[in-house]
Every structure is written in structure tokens, then in C-alpha cells.
Scaffold this motif. Structure first.
Motif, short mmCIF file in Angstrom:
data_model
loop_
_atom_site.label_atom_id
_atom_site.label_comp_id
_atom_site.label_asym_id
_atom_site.label_seq_id
_atom_site.Cartn_x
_atom_site.Cartn_y
_atom_site.Cartn_z
N ALA A 375 -2.07 -3.63 1.42
CA ALA A 375 -2.82 -2.74 0.18
C ALA A 375 -2.03 -1.78 -0.48
N VAL A 376 -1.79 -2.20 -1.82
CA VAL A 376 -0.99 -1.34 -2.42
C VAL A 376 -1.79 -0.78 -3.61
N VAL A 377 -1.69 0.78 -3.60
CA VAL A 377 -2.45 1.47 -4.31
C VAL A 377 -1.67 2.41 -5.48
N ASN A 378 -1.73 2.28 -6.58
CA ASN A 378 -1.00 2.90 -7.68
C ASN A 378 0.60 2.87 -7.24
N GLY A 379 0.89 1.50 -7.07
CA GLY A 379 2.24 1.31 -6.86
C GLY A 379 2.89 1.71 -5.44
N ASP A 380 1.95 2.41 -4.59
CA ASP A 380 2.61 2.62 -3.22
C ASP A 380 2.31 1.55 -2.29
N LYS A 381 3.58 1.01 -1.79
CA LYS A 381 3.47 -0.09 -1.11
C LYS A 381 3.60 0.40 0.45
N THR A 382 3.58 1.39 0.90
CA THR A 382 3.71 2.00 2.20
C THR A 382 2.19 1.73 2.82
N ARG A 383 2.03 2.24 4.27
CA ARG A 383 0.74 2.46 4.56
C ARG A 383 0.46 3.74 4.93
N GLY A 384 1.21 4.76 3.97
CA GLY A 384 1.19 6.30 4.26
C GLY A 384 -0.01 6.82 3.51
N LEU A 385 -0.24 8.12 3.78
CA LEU A 385 -1.64 8.80 3.21
C LEU A 385 -0.98 8.89 1.44
N ILE A 386 -2.26 8.82 0.74
CA ILE A 386 -1.79 9.10 -0.55
C ILE A 386 -2.69 10.31 -0.83
#
Length: 476
Positions: A375-386
């Protein structure tokens, strides 16, 4: 699945990428120690089988045979070794799916027998126990990450380590030591956690008093706790276990015992730590596969075991406070739930599908098993908190179009508001909630509040696998 050629290419790419753990994954690995009163009944061994199929997700730093109110002596380290022996036979196949699975020798090296006896009276007499010394060495290690202790029985072996440090070091040194302790205990099965919490009120300890009962329905022969039932029970019963775990899934599946009372009552303790984009363990009130807990510590929690020997021991350490059960609200097939058990069973289909696939990994090659979407959200490819900031009345556009599936499966998107962990009580609408690019409408009167947007990303394989992202929006 999208054809054999694509799957072979995906397999080759995934194997190449998994040869070295990614920096992002390493950042999210938790240091974990299991404290288990294994062989008091089948559930602990069941949980250990599942835990080892996720050993690639953690730094496993200890597996300790312990006691508790249902097993007051004779920690059964032999039972742990039997399960590790079975794990050793399937490690080569597991590593076809992730190179991060540890070898069995490294697990044996951190397997110990803890305090032999019930409660803190026994602990005080065994401060030189090997497991106690190992725990001290782990916390003293030059590693900024805390150590998570998943207590499936009593917590007196961990508490013995704290007692020893308290006796041997200055107050400031002992407080620094305890500051690296994290714990998730199932049902308070001795007074070990209470001993620590009474003396160090700021320690981060979770006590799942009753919430753990939401993991599965009780067996037909036990047939109790009707208030804990909800969601899809068919994905966690004896038939499901036989098909997906015990039969045709190799030596590790054969170590999964038949439940007597409840399947895997201890499993929520490490489901809480799996880095799937949903849980962030320092935030006990966020919620996820391992449950959700009130943000404020609760005082003098009682045992959730039904064993009458525990509460008198707890009372010796009043006052103490720990994080404990919180309620979730959820509707499934027309039935609305609002209780602490729902905080676990609302996720049951997802975590059971995930376990079924992990068991497939024990015996199947890469191209015949499923793997979690990314799952990639707004370019963030980690599994971290956005974390995002917004103004009241804003429209937020989120973008998960860059999400991928390692097997080439089609992806389904579901964006929703997880109300309980947020502070905004107003209705928040999401347009295009089943697409990769939703629009979130921030309420006009949400200034000073926050809310949690969850992306549930699910592939179309059998069984389907889910990954998540959590976006916390703070409204200025």
C-alpha cells in the motif's frame, strides 16, 4: 492470479529484493520476547506455531517457558523446542517467500526456562535464573528500541528482572531500565505486571483483561462467553484449522494442537506488533488486529482468567495502573456491535486469511502462494504512520494509485474513518471511497481535532490478503 509468466517474473523480482531486508522494514521491526506457560492447555502451542510463521517480521530475542495461575510450576521448555524443531524443517521453504526468517539455531539460543514457581514469591527466590539474566542483558543492550514482552501466562520472570535491577542499581538507573520495557499480558495470570506497574507508574504495560476472548468462538464442548461472539466465526473453528493449518501444511502445522476452550487466546499479544500499516504499538488507543486499549491507564485491573488465586496476589501491589480494554463499534452483516471483543473480531477475516497464507508458505513455492499487496499512499512506500495537517472545511485528496501487488493480483480499495481513536466527533465524508484516489471532506467545525483515515487494500487472490495504511489528520 494473472498468468504463469507474470507470476514467474514477479517471483524472481521478489526473491531478488528480499535478499536484503529493506531499510523501511528494519525500522518497523520490534524486539519481541515471548513468555509462555505452554502445555497448560493447547492454546499456547497454537499461538507459538502462528508466531513462528511471522518470525520474519520481528527481532525475536527470547522465547521463555513460564508459569501462571493455570500452570504453577515446571515451565515446559521441551514443548517450545518441539515447535522450533518443526519450524526448522520448514524454514527453507519460508525463505522462498522472505529471506528474513531466522534460522532455528538462533531461536534455540534465546529459548530459556523462566522462574519455576507461581508469582512473585517464587520470583524473589530465583533472581539468578538464566531467563531473568537474559532479559536484563536484552534491555541493557545498546539499542534504542524498547523490548516487547508478550505474556501468555504469568509475568513473574520479567518482574524478577525488574526486581533484581531495582536491588542492584540506583533509582535513576532502574527507572532508565524500566523505560525500555513494553508488555502485553493476556488476562493477568499472576501479579508480575502489577509488581512492575506499582513501583514504576509510567511503565507502558497493556493488560488485556477480557478483550482477548474475541479472537475466536469457544469450542463446542466449552461453549461459554456468548457475549464475545461476533463477526465471521467460520474462519476460526476446528474445520478451518484442520484444512488451513493441521493438514498438508508440513511439520509446523502438525504441531498445531486441537483447542480445548478457545483457539489461540494469546495470539492478540503479537498480532498487536505485526507491522501491517495499521498498528503503531506506542499508541495503545489506535486499534488493529491485536485489539484497542484505552488511552488512560486503568487502576487495579482484575484478572480475566476466572482463577480465584490471582486477585489476592494483585492486591498485594495496590495501587497499580495499566492500559486495558477499550470498546469498538462495528457493523457486520446487519448486526451492530459495541464492545471490547469487537476490537479484535472485527479484523478476524483478515488475520485468518493472512495466517492461512503463512501456513501455505511453509510448503508451497513462491508462485503458488499469495503475498501481501504493498500500500503506497501519497508516494509513501513504507508501512509507517502518515500524519497530515488540514484546515477546517478542506478537501483532502489521497492517492494510492502507486500501490502494487507482488503477484500481479487486482487490488480493491476501501477508505474509511476509524472513529474511536480520533477526537473529532463530527461526521466525516469520503467521496470515491472504493477507488485509489478518494476525497476526504474535513468538517467545518473540526478545528483542534484529529481523525483517522484507514486504507484497506485487498487483493483478489484466494484467500485474499489485506494491507493497510493509517493517515492521521490533524485540523488546525
Amino acid at each position: 492470479m494473472n498468468g504463469p509468466i507474470f507470476r514467474l517474473l514477479a517471483c524472481a523480482l521478489a526473491i531478488a529484493l528480499s535478499a536484503l531486508p529493506s531499510a523501511a522494514l528494519a525500522q518497523h521491526k520490534h524486539r519481541v520476547v515471548i513468555l509462555t506457560d505452554i502445555s497448560n492447555e493447547p492454546a499456547d502451542q497454537e499461538s507459538l506455531v502462528r508466531f513462528l510463521t511471522y518470525a520474519n517480521e520481528f527481532d525475536v530475542e527470547g522465547i521463555v517457558a513460564t508459569t501462571g495461575c493455570w500452570k504453577k510450576s515446571d515451565p515446559d521448555i521441551a514443548a517450545i523446542h518441539r515447535v522450533i524443531d518443526a519450524y526448522e524443517e520448514v524454514v527453507p521453504n519460508l525463505r522462498r517467500h522472505s529471506k528474513d526468517f531466522p534460522d532455528a539455531a538462533s531461536l534455540r539460543a534465546v529459548t530459556f526456562s523462566g522462574v519455576d514457581g507461581y508469582g512473585m514469591e517464587a520470583a524473589a527466590k530465583q533472581l539468578d535464573n538464566a531467563a531473568v539474566n537474559h532479559i536484563i542483558s536484552l534491555i541493557d543492550r545498546d539499542d534504542e528500541r524498547p523490548v516487547w514482552f508478550c505474556a501468555w501466562g504469568g509475568g513473574n520472570t520479567l518482574a524478577a528482572a525488574v526486581m533484581k535491577v531495582r536491588m542492584d542499581r540506583t533509582q535513576a538507573e532502574a527507572e532508565a531500565f524500566v523505560a525500555k520495557v513494553r508488555g502485553y499480558e493476556i488476562a493477568l495470570q499472576d501479579e508480575g505486571f502489577a509488581y512492575i506497574a506499582h513501583r514504576y507508574p509510567n511503565v507502558k504495560l497493556i493488560s488485556s483483561e477480557l478483550q482477548w476472548r474475541g479472537i475466536s468462538r469457544t469450542t463446542p464442548t466449552f461453549n461459554k462467553w456468548p457475549e464475545t461472539r461476533g463477526g465471521n466465526d467460520e474462519v476460526f473453528n476446528a474445520d478451518w484449522v484442520r484444512h488451513n493449518v493441521q493438514t498438508d501444511h508440513g511439520p509446523l502445522g502438525q504441531q498445531y494442537l486441537t483447542a480445548e476452550y478457545l483457539h489461540e487466546g494469546d495470539t492478540p499479544s503479537f498480532l498487536y506488533l505485526i507491522p501491517n500499516g495499521l498498528h503503531f504499538p506506542e499508541h495503545v488507543d489506535f486499534g488493529g488486529w491485536g485489539g484497542r486499549f484505552a488511552a488512560v491507564r486503568q487502576s487495579n485491573i482484575r484478572t480475566g482468567t476466572g482463577n480465584k488465586t490471582v486477585d489476592p496476589l494483585l492486591d498485594q501491589h495496590r495501587d497499580y495502573a495499566m492500559f486495558s480494554d477499550a470498546k469498538d463499534s462495528w457493523t457486520y452483516e446487519g448486526t451492530a456491535y459495541n464492545n471490547e471483543f469487537c476490537a479484535i473480531f472485527r479484523w478476524r477475516e483478515a488475520f485468518q486469511n493472512d495466517f492461512a497464507v503463512r501456513m501455505d508458505w511453509c510448503v508451497k513455492p513462491y508462485d503458488q502462494a499469495n503475498h501481501n499487496p504493498v500500500a503506497v499512499v501519497n508516494g509513501d512506500k513504507t508501512r509507517g504512520l502518515i500524519e497530515l495537517k488540514a484546515k477546517a472545511g478542506d478537501q483532502l485528496t489521497l492517492n494510492a494509485a502507486a500501490s502494487t501487488d507482488p503477484d500481479g493480483d487486482q487490488l480493491g480499495y476501501s477508505w474509511w474513518i476509524y472513529n474511536e481513536p480520533g477526537s473529532c466527533s463530527h461526521t466525516i465524508t469520503i467521496q470515491n471511497a472504493k477507488t485509489a484516489q478518494p476525497i476526504v471532506q474535513v468538517p467545518d467545525d473540526a478545528t483542534g481535532k484529529n481523525f483517522h483515515v484507514i486504507l484497506t487494500l485487498t487483493d483478489d487472490a484466494t484467500p485474499p490478503l489485506t494491507s493497510y495504511r493509517r493517515i492521521v489528520v490533524s485540523v488546525d
